[in-house]
Enzyme design. Sequence first.
Site, PDB file in Angstrom:
ATOM      1  CB  ALA A  47      -3.799   3.123   9.255  1.00 44.75           C
ATOM      2  CB  ILE A  48       1.234   6.198   8.190  1.00 44.25           C
ATOM      3  CG1 ILE A  48       1.682   4.728   8.315  1.00 44.25           C
ATOM      4  CG2 ILE A  48       2.211   7.164   8.862  1.00 44.25           C
ATOM      5  CD1 ILE A  48       1.649   4.148   9.689  1.00 44.25           C
ATOM      6  CG  HIS A  50       2.402   9.449   5.257  1.00 45.21           C
ATOM      7  ND1 HIS A  50       3.482   8.649   5.504  1.00 45.21           N
ATOM      8  CD2 HIS A  50       1.469   8.657   4.682  1.00 45.21           C
ATOM      9  CE1 HIS A  50       3.222   7.414   5.080  1.00 45.21           C
ATOM     10  NE2 HIS A  50       2.004   7.387   4.578  1.00 45.21           N
TER      11      HIS A  50
HETATM   12  C1  LIG Z   1      -0.930  -0.687   0.568  1.00 41.96           C
HETATM   13  C2  LIG Z   1      -1.346   0.725   0.800  1.00 41.96           C
HETATM   14  C3  LIG Z   1      -0.769   1.492   1.807  1.00 41.96           C
HETATM   15  C4  LIG Z   1      -1.154   2.805   2.009  1.00 41.96           C
HETATM   16  N1  LIG Z   1      -0.703   3.485   3.098  1.00 41.96           N
HETATM   17  C5  LIG Z   1      -1.140   4.742   3.333  1.00 41.96           C
HETATM   18  C6  LIG Z   1      -0.777   5.429   4.500  1.00 41.96           C
HETATM   19  O1  LIG Z   1      -0.151   4.881   5.398  1.00 41.96           O
HETATM   20  N2  LIG Z   1      -1.174   6.709   4.652  1.00 41.96           N
HETATM   21  C7  LIG Z   1      -1.898   7.353   3.700  1.00 41.96           C
HETATM   22  O2  LIG Z   1      -2.166   8.536   3.861  1.00 41.96           O
HETATM   23  N3  LIG Z   1      -2.301   6.713   2.591  1.00 41.96           N
HETATM   24  C8  LIG Z   1      -1.955   5.420   2.404  1.00 41.96           C
HETATM   25  N4  LIG Z   1      -2.379   4.743   1.319  1.00 41.96           N
HETATM   26  C9  LIG Z   1      -3.161   5.454   0.334  1.00 41.96           C
HETATM   27  C10 LIG Z   1      -4.616   5.592   0.750  1.00 41.96           C
HETATM   28  O3  LIG Z   1      -5.120   4.367   1.206  1.00 41.96           O
HETATM   29  C11 LIG Z   1      -5.373   6.061  -0.470  1.00 41.96           C
HETATM   30  O4  LIG Z   1      -4.763   7.226  -0.943  1.00 41.96           O
HETATM   31  C12 LIG Z   1      -6.813   6.373  -0.168  1.00 41.96           C
HETATM   32  O5  LIG Z   1      -7.413   5.342   0.555  1.00 41.96           O
HETATM   33  C13 LIG Z   1      -7.534   6.576  -1.484  1.00 41.96           C
HETATM   34  O6  LIG Z   1      -8.871   6.819  -1.195  1.00 41.96           O
HETATM   35  P1  LIG Z   1      -9.910   6.927  -2.374  1.00 41.96           P
HETATM   36  O7  LIG Z   1     -11.201   7.234  -1.745  1.00 41.96           O
HETATM   37  O8  LIG Z   1      -9.411   7.846  -3.414  1.00 41.96           O
HETATM   38  O9  LIG Z   1      -9.926   5.479  -3.027  1.00 41.96           O
HETATM   39  P2  LIG Z   1     -10.621   4.150  -2.440  1.00 41.96           P
HETATM   40  O10 LIG Z   1     -10.475   4.032  -0.997  1.00 41.96           O
HETATM   41  O11 LIG Z   1     -10.133   3.029  -3.282  1.00 41.96           O
HETATM   42  O12 LIG Z   1     -12.160   4.407  -2.723  1.00 41.96           O
HETATM   43  C14 LIG Z   1     -12.706   4.336  -4.011  1.00 41.96           C
HETATM   44  C15 LIG Z   1     -14.098   3.775  -3.842  1.00 41.96           C
HETATM   45  O13 LIG Z   1     -14.753   3.796  -5.106  1.00 41.96           O
HETATM   46  C16 LIG Z   1     -15.487   2.605  -5.239  1.00 41.96           C
HETATM   47  N5  LIG Z   1     -15.667   2.356  -6.658  1.00 41.96           N
HETATM   48  C17 LIG Z   1     -14.758   1.915  -7.566  1.00 41.96           C
HETATM   49  N6  LIG Z   1     -15.316   1.814  -8.772  1.00 41.96           N
HETATM   50  C18 LIG Z   1     -16.609   2.208  -8.643  1.00 41.96           C
HETATM   51  C19 LIG Z   1     -17.692   2.302  -9.526  1.00 41.96           C
HETATM   52  N7  LIG Z   1     -17.588   1.975 -10.825  1.00 41.96           N
HETATM   53  N8  LIG Z   1     -18.894   2.723  -9.047  1.00 41.96           N
HETATM   54  C20 LIG Z   1     -19.051   3.042  -7.733  1.00 41.96           C
HETATM   55  N9  LIG Z   1     -18.037   2.969  -6.838  1.00 41.96           N
HETATM   56  C21 LIG Z   1     -16.831   2.563  -7.302  1.00 41.96           C
HETATM   57  C22 LIG Z   1     -14.647   1.544  -4.540  1.00 41.96           C
HETATM   58  O14 LIG Z   1     -15.422   0.435  -4.157  1.00 41.96           O
HETATM   59  C23 LIG Z   1     -14.086   2.324  -3.376  1.00 41.96           C
HETATM   60  O15 LIG Z   1     -14.872   2.201  -2.217  1.00 41.96           O
HETATM   61  C24 LIG Z   1      -2.069   3.401   1.127  1.00 41.96           C
HETATM   62  C25 LIG Z   1      -2.683   2.632   0.132  1.00 41.96           C
HETATM   63  C26 LIG Z   1      -2.367   1.281   0.013  1.00 41.96           C
HETATM   64  C27 LIG Z   1      -3.132   0.444  -0.942  1.00 41.96           C
END
Ligand SMILES: Cc1cc2nc3c(=O)[nH]c(=O)nc-3n(C[C@H](O)[C@H](O)[C@H](O)COP(=O)(O)OP(=O)(O)OC[C@H]3O[C@@H](n4cnc5c(N)ncnc54)[C@H](O)[C@@H]3O)c2cc1C
Length: 486
Positions: A47-48, A50
């Site tokens: 949750a940073i 950055h």
């Molecule tokens: C350990 C860790 C530490 C992190 N720390 C930071 C930080 O401090 N600061 C920062 O900026 N970023 C951080 N990140 C990165 C950040 O969390 C991610 O970059 C961001 O949350 C990605 O968002 P997203 O929506 O792309 O993916 P997600 O949040 O994974 O969302 C993808 C969504 O798609 C859904 N989905 C998957 N497959 C399907 C399907 N077939 N059909 C329908 N829905 C589907 C999932 O359920 C999910 O809700 C960190 C990540 C992790 C894991």
Amino acid sequence: MTYDVIIIGAGITGAMTAYKLARCKLRTLVLEKGSDIASGATRANSAIVHAGYDAVPGTLKGKLGVDGSRQVGEIARRLNVPYKNCGSFVCAFDEKDEEHIKMLYDRGVANGVPDMRIIRGEKLFEMEPNLSRACTAALYAPSAGIVCPWTLATAVSEVASLNGADFVFNFAVSGVSENADGSLTVTDGKTGYSARYVVNAAGVGADKIVEGDIWPEGEDKPVRINPRRGEYVLLDSEMGGIARHTLFVCPSEKGKGILVSPTAHGNIIVGPNANEVSDPDDTSVTPEGIAEISAGARKIMPDINLRTAITQFAGVRPTPVCRSKDYCIVRSKKFPSRLLHAAGIESPGLASSPAVADYVVGILGEMGLELIPDPDFRDERPPVRRFKEMSDEEKRLAIASDPAWGRIICRCETITEGEIIDAIRRPLGARDLDGVKRRVRAGMGRCQGGFCSPRVTAILARELGADMYDITKKGPGSEILMRPSK
Ligand SMILES: Cc1cc2nc3c(=O)[nH]c(=O)nc-3n(C[C@H](O)[C@H](O)[C@H](O)COP(=O)(O)OP(=O)(O)OC[C@H]3O[C@@H](n4cnc5c(N)ncnc54)[C@H](O)[C@@H]3O)c2cc1C
């Protein structure tokens, strides 16, 4: 009906894209596998916000980081999302680390990070009194912050929904096919929705939407998304003052390394490590993981009391397996004029999310989507009232208007029944226990829901007109109560 845009995934990438598209006269649908917004990496991370010095200049991460970080602060202030501009330190412990922070400083300058400086000597400990005396220097980035990732994702989704976007949960997309008119149908194998354009923001599941289809320029094969788990320990809010800034060690090949940081809600977070896992849903926490992050935290802060931990958890990064190690925001190979992948959005994907969404919307425009501003767009959501933050007079008035505001349900976090009812009745409101927990923090405190979960379950059943036995923790299959056997 054919939507203008379908977004697959309601993580921060999908939610922020829906929020940005809501400014235009478009019919948007978000399809999410989980039972709520932020069911993937957005649910569990550091949750940073950055500052933007980590990324290699010229990459998408480098280009989008600073603007994203600035926008997160603005959006948080506008939509009442817990956020604090606490600043960050990358700590150096030897000469090699010092070279590293100098390199990060140079990258930060190239990426446009404001006001960074390298701090040494007593100044370090004046700013961060509990920092290890072995720390010789630190890269200080005052623009970094901390945010509540769930509230950020739910807040922008609420705005998108209030401006007309539809959301469907518990819909696991299994494929995409082309219709005779060129539009696409997105299916879960049972039903389908059609749209002129589709954005794949499925996080760790993005490479399964259309197999072998994420193929950025310069790569010799399609990108796979590897799940890489990061484990955490969360310390009680009683420890809240031990770190004033987000404290990082120098990053490694696998990520930004273990950090000690305040959270937007006043706890201290310690972690994450980085380990490949085969199952994208593997959010288990291991004794080895805890030992690893405890050692990392003690390097930064030798006196940290890890016995004040109130919970442990893990999140899974959507790590792209590709040369560039960059975000994979690319048009589909199979449906290049209709499907856009927003995949491999690893850290700083949360901090960059508004800029990532702007970039995605820009490419959709290039693909032919008409981005006509909607004069009726309202960038607001219903007010969020937090009992704990009210003045005595505000509390008195709230209770006088509805006695539910005077009934404390979560004692650890001082959350009232009034707040829980609001969380359920809001646009895209909570439908399960985790939904309430993420929206109002009932169950996030010291007892981790031991006391309030049965009462929240009863409120959910009453508000949703459902049977208590049908109330779940996080969607179908996670029912809380067992029906008595007949
Ligand atoms: C350990 C860790 C530490 C992190 N720390 C930071 C930080 O401090 N600061 C920062 O900026 N970023 C951080 N990140 C990165 C950040 O969390 C991610 O970059 C961001 O949350 C990605 O968002 P997203 O929506 O792309 O993916 P997600 O949040 O994974 O969302 C993808 C969504 O798609 C859904 N989905 C998957 N497959 C399907 C399907 N077939 N059909 C329908 N829905 C589907 C999932 O359920 C999910 O809700 C960190 C990540 C992790 C894991």
